[in-house]
Scaffold this motif. Sequence first.
Motif, mmCIF file in Angstrom:
data_model
loop_
_atom_site.group_PDB
_atom_site.id
_atom_site.type_symbol
_atom_site.label_atom_id
_atom_site.label_comp_id
_atom_site.label_asym_id
_atom_site.label_seq_id
_atom_site.Cartn_x
_atom_site.Cartn_y
_atom_site.Cartn_z
ATOM 1 N N ARG A 125 0.839 -1.196 0.000
ATOM 2 C CA ARG A 125 0.000 0.000 0.000
ATOM 3 C C ARG A 125 0.876 1.249 0.000
ATOM 4 N NH1 ARG A 125 -3.062 1.238 4.104
ATOM 5 N NH2 ARG A 125 -4.666 2.209 2.814
ATOM 6 N N VAL A 126 0.633 2.093 -0.987
ATOM 7 C CA VAL A 126 1.416 3.311 -1.158
ATOM 8 C C VAL A 126 0.472 4.506 -1.209
ATOM 9 C CG1 VAL A 126 2.985 4.580 -2.693
ATOM 10 C CG2 VAL A 126 3.246 2.111 -2.406
ATOM 11 N N ALA A 127 0.813 5.566 -0.484
ATOM 12 C CA ALA A 127 0.064 6.816 -0.555
ATOM 13 C C ALA A 127 0.819 7.785 -1.451
ATOM 14 C CB ALA A 127 -0.108 7.414 0.835
ATOM 15 N N ASP A 128 0.119 8.327 -2.448
ATOM 16 C CA ASP A 128 0.680 9.370 -3.305
ATOM 17 C C ASP A 128 0.094 10.689 -2.822
ATOM 18 O OD1 ASP A 128 1.444 11.167 -5.238
ATOM 19 O OD2 ASP A 128 0.838 9.932 -6.946
ATOM 20 N N ASP A 184 -1.842 10.273 7.700
ATOM 21 C CA ASP A 184 -0.959 9.517 8.598
ATOM 22 C C ASP A 184 -0.073 8.614 7.753
ATOM 23 O OD1 ASP A 184 0.317 8.009 10.492
ATOM 24 O OD2 ASP A 184 -1.454 6.839 11.047
ATOM 25 N N PRO A 185 1.200 8.945 7.572
ATOM 26 C CA PRO A 185 2.064 8.140 6.698
ATOM 27 C C PRO A 185 2.333 6.751 7.251
ATOM 28 C CG PRO A 185 3.359 9.810 7.844
ATOM 29 C CD PRO A 185 1.925 10.089 8.157
ATOM 30 N N TYR A 188 0.587 3.300 5.817
ATOM 31 C CA TYR A 188 0.913 2.743 4.501
ATOM 32 C C TYR A 188 2.286 2.072 4.553
ATOM 33 C CZ TYR A 188 -2.760 6.016 3.227
ATOM 34 O OH TYR A 188 -3.936 6.704 3.161
ATOM 35 N N ASP A 189 2.554 1.238 3.563
ATOM 36 C CA ASP A 189 3.887 0.640 3.467
ATOM 37 C C ASP A 189 4.922 1.649 2.999
ATOM 38 O OD1 ASP A 189 3.208 -2.170 4.103
ATOM 39 O OD2 ASP A 189 1.991 -2.020 2.281
ATOM 40 N N ALA A 190 4.481 2.643 2.242
ATOM 41 C CA ALA A 190 5.374 3.699 1.768
ATOM 42 C C ALA A 190 4.534 4.887 1.338
ATOM 43 C CB ALA A 190 6.237 3.220 0.597
ATOM 44 N N VAL A 191 5.151 6.056 1.332
ATOM 45 C CA VAL A 191 4.504 7.236 0.780
ATOM 46 C C VAL A 191 5.377 7.808 -0.325
ATOM 47 C CG1 VAL A 191 3.298 7.804 2.926
ATOM 48 C CG2 VAL A 191 5.525 8.847 2.446
ATOM 49 N N PHE A 192 4.702 8.371 -1.306
ATOM 50 C CA PHE A 192 5.375 9.126 -2.357
ATOM 51 C C PHE A 192 4.836 10.538 -2.307
ATOM 52 C CE2 PHE A 192 5.262 11.057 -6.554
ATOM 53 C CZ PHE A 192 6.611 10.984 -6.910
ATOM 54 N N CYS A 193 5.714 11.519 -2.459
ATOM 55 C CA CYS A 193 5.265 12.901 -2.405
ATOM 56 C C CYS A 193 5.975 13.719 -3.479
ATOM 57 C CB CYS A 193 5.524 13.505 -1.030
ATOM 58 S SG CYS A 193 4.706 15.112 -0.805
ATOM 59 N N MET A 218 9.316 16.500 4.325
ATOM 60 C CA MET A 218 10.360 15.694 4.966
ATOM 61 C C MET A 218 9.841 15.023 6.242
ATOM 62 S SD MET A 218 13.099 15.619 3.118
ATOM 63 C CE MET A 218 11.879 15.359 1.835
ATOM 64 N N ASP A 219 8.948 15.696 6.949
ATOM 65 C CA ASP A 219 8.356 15.093 8.141
ATOM 66 C C ASP A 219 7.482 13.910 7.758
ATOM 67 O OD1 ASP A 219 7.493 15.116 11.046
ATOM 68 O OD2 ASP A 219 5.563 15.490 10.058
ATOM 69 N N LEU A 220 6.670 14.055 6.715
ATOM 70 C CA LEU A 220 5.836 12.942 6.253
ATOM 71 C C LEU A 220 6.702 11.758 5.839
ATOM 72 C CD1 LEU A 220 3.273 14.953 4.098
ATOM 73 C CD2 LEU A 220 2.723 13.638 6.154
ATOM 74 N N ALA A 221 7.778 12.047 5.100
ATOM 75 C CA ALA A 221 8.668 10.975 4.630
ATOM 76 C C ALA A 221 9.348 10.275 5.790
ATOM 77 C CB ALA A 221 9.705 11.557 3.674
ATOM 78 N N ALA A 222 9.763 11.042 6.789
ATOM 79 C CA ALA A 222 10.470 10.451 7.930
ATOM 80 C C ALA A 222 9.562 9.579 8.779
ATOM 81 C CB ALA A 222 11.085 11.565 8.781
ATOM 82 N N ARG A 223 8.256 9.880 8.821
ATOM 83 C CA ARG A 223 7.330 9.110 9.647
ATOM 84 C C ARG A 223 6.746 7.897 8.928
ATOM 85 N NH1 ARG A 223 2.787 11.689 11.067
ATOM 86 N NH2 ARG A 223 3.021 13.581 9.807
ATOM 87 N N ALA A 224 7.045 7.762 7.654
ATOM 88 C CA ALA A 224 6.559 6.611 6.889
ATOM 89 C C ALA A 224 7.540 5.450 7.003
ATOM 90 C CB ALA A 224 6.390 7.000 5.418
ATOM 91 N N PRO A 225 7.060 4.199 6.891
ATOM 92 C CA PRO A 225 7.991 3.063 6.893
ATOM 93 C C PRO A 225 9.026 3.160 5.774
ATOM 94 C CG PRO A 225 5.712 2.321 7.168
ATOM 95 C CD PRO A 225 5.650 3.775 6.819
ATOM 96 N N ALA A 226 8.596 3.698 4.633
ATOM 97 C CA ALA A 226 9.498 3.920 3.500
ATOM 98 C C ALA A 226 8.918 5.074 2.697
ATOM 99 C CB ALA A 226 9.613 2.668 2.629
#
Length: 423
Positions: A125-128, A184-185, A188-193, A218-226
């Motif tokens: 599961r990926v959030a864009d 909430d990142p 998901y298994d990963a987020v893309f922004c 950067m905060d969203l990316a850091a709080r995501a698993p990947a």
Amino acid sequence: MSSGQTAPDPRSAFAALLTSAGSRVLAAAETAPADPLKAATVLRTESERALAESAGEDGAPGVAPADLAGAALTQARLRARARVKFGTRAERMFFTEPGLEQATRMSVADYRARRLAAALGAGARVADLGCGVGSDAIAAADAGLEVEAVDSDPLTVAVAAANAERLGLDGRMRVREGDAAEVDPGGYDAVFCDPARRTARGRVFDPDAYAPTWDTVMDLAARAPASCVKAAPGIPHERIPAGAAAEWISVDGDLKETALWQGLGDGPARRATLLRSDGSPPATLAAGPGGGPAPTGPPARYLYEPDNAVVRAHLVAEAAEPVEGRLLDPAIAYITSDRLVATPFCRAFEVHEAMPFSLKRLRSSLRRAGAGTVTIKKRGSAVDVDKLLRDLKPSGPESAVVVLTRVGDRPLCLVCSEVTASP
């Protein structure tokens, strides 16, 4: 617009394009006359007919013929421009002007999506976050990932959802309206922004002016698993988080973006990836464990011009190593070597003459070579290229490449021809 009239609602006009009447008018727009007035007349007539014939049908559009005609004509022209980025997919997709401007070229989106899928596995599961018209979400869904695409603009959300449906990906790609900063990142298994880097006034170069802001992204990316974050190719190295692996990506030598990867076993901190439109496999150059500077030396028989992705990734020394090259100047990305070596990371030129820069000497050299077609390249030179071409007045049947650079504070001019090494 006359007094008392209201501006057409772009969402209603777009919704009308998705109906049978809209499809009919859009098809007509694809072959409309090039002249804007003639095209508008033809499409308005077609819109009137299509709307009249669809009256009473479920989902019949409640828009004026002129609004439907305008929306169809705009869409047809956006599709024509989109072919550069989307190839044949553009024929089935919808766009907005700003959405197309910022949309990722599909070859780059597909490459990143394959990296994500290889690391996460099919069905992850990926959030864009900030999906725009959906190019990155489409690539991720096409690679077998489950994508939730989020954007704050209602029209953009409608366009992205329509694209997922038209490309047959709506089973793996859900699009919704929302604020990327509130997602909430960790869910998901990963987020893309891909933060917006354009405003009504044009392109934005300051990361703090992105939307969402760089700190938020950067905060969203850091709080995501990947995570993977798309940034401008010229992003300052000091704005890249210490834990991120930065990848500069070019297509056919044109630098497109910087991708920042975290949490995927990302490998070297810096890498340059070169994609080709001919379908050849990607070529990647990565920073080695040593990473010392390249040696320097005088011009040799061959000159190598590193790809811009290599230059921005600060990997010129790594590109020089396989060609046994050295730099003309330690601060300028031109490599010289006595050997002609096939490398995907540089263009190669044979040096016919090297001289201190002088208009008179350069003109004489080109005249002796019979060069009437002259390409000028420069790094570290303040010479006005357009003025120099006018002053040279080249003539003759041959072609030449002139490289303007410097060694220290001494201007240097190289007269070359491009060559290709056998693999």
